[in-house]
Scaffold this motif. Structure first.
Motif, PDB file in Angstrom:
ATOM      1  N   ILE A 124       0.866  -1.181   0.000  1.00 38.80           N
ATOM      2  CA  ILE A 124       0.000   0.000   0.000  1.00 38.80           C
ATOM      3  C   ILE A 124       0.900   1.227   0.000  1.00 38.80           C
ATOM      4  CG2 ILE A 124      -1.668   1.348   1.342  1.00 38.80           C
ATOM      5  CD1 ILE A 124      -2.776  -1.326   2.388  1.00 38.80           C
ATOM      6  N   PRO A 125       0.733   2.109  -0.995  1.00 32.47           N
ATOM      7  CA  PRO A 125       1.631   3.279  -1.065  1.00 32.47           C
ATOM      8  C   PRO A 125       1.361   4.250   0.072  1.00 32.47           C
ATOM      9  CG  PRO A 125      -0.071   3.410  -2.746  1.00 32.47           C
ATOM     10  CD  PRO A 125      -0.227   2.081  -2.081  1.00 32.47           C
ATOM     11  N   PRO A 126       2.419   4.917   0.554  1.00 26.12           N
ATOM     12  CA  PRO A 126       2.229   5.931   1.599  1.00 26.12           C
ATOM     13  C   PRO A 126       1.295   7.025   1.091  1.00 26.12           C
ATOM     14  CG  PRO A 126       4.562   5.518   1.204  1.00 26.12           C
ATOM     15  CD  PRO A 126       3.798   4.778   0.146  1.00 26.12           C
ATOM     16  N   GLN A 127       0.397   7.438   1.920  1.00 25.70           N
ATOM     17  CA  GLN A 127      -0.576   8.459   1.545  1.00 25.70           C
ATOM     18  C   GLN A 127      -0.070   9.847   1.950  1.00 25.70           C
ATOM     19  OE1 GLN A 127      -3.288   7.554  -0.217  1.00 25.70           O
ATOM     20  NE2 GLN A 127      -2.460   5.497  -0.123  1.00 25.70           N
ATOM     21  N   VAL A 128      -0.587  10.852   1.303  1.00 23.03           N
ATOM     22  CA  VAL A 128      -0.235  12.224   1.650  1.00 23.03           C
ATOM     23  C   VAL A 128      -0.716  12.522   3.068  1.00 23.03           C
ATOM     24  CG1 VAL A 128      -0.606  14.652   1.069  1.00 23.03           C
ATOM     25  CG2 VAL A 128      -0.292  12.961  -0.752  1.00 23.03           C
ATOM     26  N   HIS A 129      -1.952  12.170   3.346  1.00 25.03           N
ATOM     27  CA  HIS A 129      -2.514  12.304   4.686  1.00 25.03           C
ATOM     28  C   HIS A 129      -2.613  10.890   5.261  1.00 25.03           C
ATOM     29  CE1 HIS A 129      -3.417  16.465   3.890  1.00 25.03           C
ATOM     30  NE2 HIS A 129      -3.995  16.098   2.761  1.00 25.03           N
ATOM     31  N   ASN A 130      -1.722  10.524   6.112  1.00 21.66           N
ATOM     32  CA  ASN A 130      -1.614   9.150   6.592  1.00 21.66           C
ATOM     33  C   ASN A 130      -2.698   8.748   7.581  1.00 21.66           C
ATOM     34  OD1 ASN A 130       0.665   8.363   5.112  1.00 21.66           O
ATOM     35  ND2 ASN A 130       1.967   9.541   6.485  1.00 21.66           N
ATOM     36  N   ARG A 131      -3.885   9.278   7.417  1.00 23.94           N
ATOM     37  CA  ARG A 131      -4.988   8.924   8.305  1.00 23.94           C
ATOM     38  C   ARG A 131      -5.840   7.856   7.638  1.00 23.94           C
ATOM     39  NH1 ARG A 131      -6.314  15.132   9.271  1.00 23.94           N
ATOM     40  NH2 ARG A 131      -6.131  14.953   7.044  1.00 23.94           N
ATOM     41  N   TRP A 132      -5.619   6.617   8.020  1.00 22.79           N
ATOM     42  CA  TRP A 132      -6.441   5.564   7.465  1.00 22.79           C
ATOM     43  C   TRP A 132      -6.618   4.422   8.435  1.00 22.79           C
ATOM     44  CZ3 TRP A 132      -4.004   0.858   5.973  1.00 22.79           C
ATOM     45  CH2 TRP A 132      -2.619   0.909   5.866  1.00 22.79           C
ATOM     46  N   LEU A 133      -7.637   3.656   8.149  1.00 26.32           N
ATOM     47  CA  LEU A 133      -8.068   2.536   8.976  1.00 26.32           C
ATOM     48  C   LEU A 133      -8.281   1.356   8.043  1.00 26.32           C
ATOM     49  CD1 LEU A 133      -9.521   1.636  11.778  1.00 26.32           C
ATOM     50  CD2 LEU A 133     -11.600   2.319  10.596  1.00 26.32           C
ATOM     51  N   ILE A 134      -7.832   0.201   8.455  1.00 30.16           N
ATOM     52  CA  ILE A 134      -8.081  -1.018   7.689  1.00 30.16           C
ATOM     53  C   ILE A 134      -8.785  -1.992   8.624  1.00 30.16           C
ATOM     54  CG2 ILE A 134      -5.770  -1.921   8.166  1.00 30.16           C
ATOM     55  CD1 ILE A 134      -5.894  -3.221   5.348  1.00 30.16           C
ATOM     56  N   THR A 161       3.938  -7.201   9.132  1.00 32.25           N
ATOM     57  CA  THR A 161       3.146  -6.346   8.250  1.00 32.25           C
ATOM     58  C   THR A 161       2.548  -5.183   9.032  1.00 32.25           C
ATOM     59  OG1 THR A 161       2.639  -8.206   6.800  1.00 32.25           O
ATOM     60  CG2 THR A 161       1.174  -6.286   6.656  1.00 32.25           C
ATOM     61  N   ILE A 162       1.999  -5.473  10.200  1.00 32.57           N
ATOM     62  CA  ILE A 162       1.440  -4.430  11.067  1.00 32.57           C
ATOM     63  C   ILE A 162       2.528  -3.418  11.432  1.00 32.57           C
ATOM     64  CG2 ILE A 162       0.449  -3.981  13.360  1.00 32.57           C
ATOM     65  CD1 ILE A 162      -0.981  -6.734  13.058  1.00 32.57           C
ATOM     66  N   ASP A 163       3.699  -3.917  11.786  1.00 26.71           N
ATOM     67  CA  ASP A 163       4.822  -3.038  12.142  1.00 26.71           C
ATOM     68  C   ASP A 163       5.290  -2.221  10.933  1.00 26.71           C
ATOM     69  OD1 ASP A 163       4.700  -4.021  14.722  1.00 26.71           O
ATOM     70  OD2 ASP A 163       6.424  -5.366  14.477  1.00 26.71           O
ATOM     71  N   HIS A 164       5.391  -2.874   9.769  1.00 30.43           N
ATOM     72  CA  HIS A 164       5.838  -2.192   8.553  1.00 30.43           C
ATOM     73  C   HIS A 164       4.920  -1.021   8.202  1.00 30.43           C
ATOM     74  CE1 HIS A 164       7.449  -1.706   4.471  1.00 30.43           C
ATOM     75  NE2 HIS A 164       6.189  -1.645   4.069  1.00 30.43           N
ATOM     76  N   LEU A 165       3.621  -1.218   8.355  1.00 31.43           N
ATOM     77  CA  LEU A 165       2.645  -0.174   8.038  1.00 31.43           C
ATOM     78  C   LEU A 165       2.427   0.793   9.205  1.00 31.43           C
ATOM     79  CD1 LEU A 165       0.049  -2.411   6.171  1.00 31.43           C
ATOM     80  CD2 LEU A 165       1.578  -0.698   5.156  1.00 31.43           C
TER      81      LEU A 165
END
Length: 138
Positions: A19-29, A58-62
């Protein structure tokens, strides 16, 4: 069968890592990940430590954190006489999302129809209003 299932889960985890880094890193999966990342997420010792480690990595990476569940310990049951119980349904969020919704709670709901526990996410935006008064002379 188990080897193919493990390979598919590892491919899924790689998709998440991509998943590419977002400009606004506010997200929930959220969802049924069908994976655990710690032994406490299961009520027996039948554990796949390789997949657990891959999920944790994976959790740590993200840089995600889990929104902890209130109301019940596990989210899935195989509904046998001696059931296997696990936490495989999760909500993971970024720190930025958590800062935007600091008063967010995850609750379990009752269900007689599913082997999964329905989940309810409740919360409010954290509004930062300036309390300072500014007088301008026109």
């Amino acid at each position: 069968m188990r080897r193919r299932e493990g390979k598919t889960k590892l491919q899924f985890l790689q998709e998440l890592k991509n998943i590419p880094p977002q400009v606004h890193n506010r997200w929930l999966i959220l969802g049924d990940f069908n994976l655990i990342y710690q032994a406490e997420d299961k009520n027996n010792s039948n554990l796949n430590r390789c997949l657990m480690g891959a999920f944790r990595a994976t959790i740590d990476h993200l840089r995600l954190k889990e929104i902890k569940l209130n109301g019940c310990r596990f989210t899935w049951s195989n509904q046998q006489d001696n059931p296997t119980l696990t936490i495989i349904d999760r909500l993971l969020c970024t720190t930025e999302w958590d800062l935007l919704f600091p008063m967010c709670f995850l609750h379990s709901l009752p269900s007689l129809m599913s082997d999964h526990t329905p989940l309810l996410l409740q919360g409010e935006l954290d509004h930062h209003h300036s309390t300072s008064f500014h007088f301008k002379n026109y």
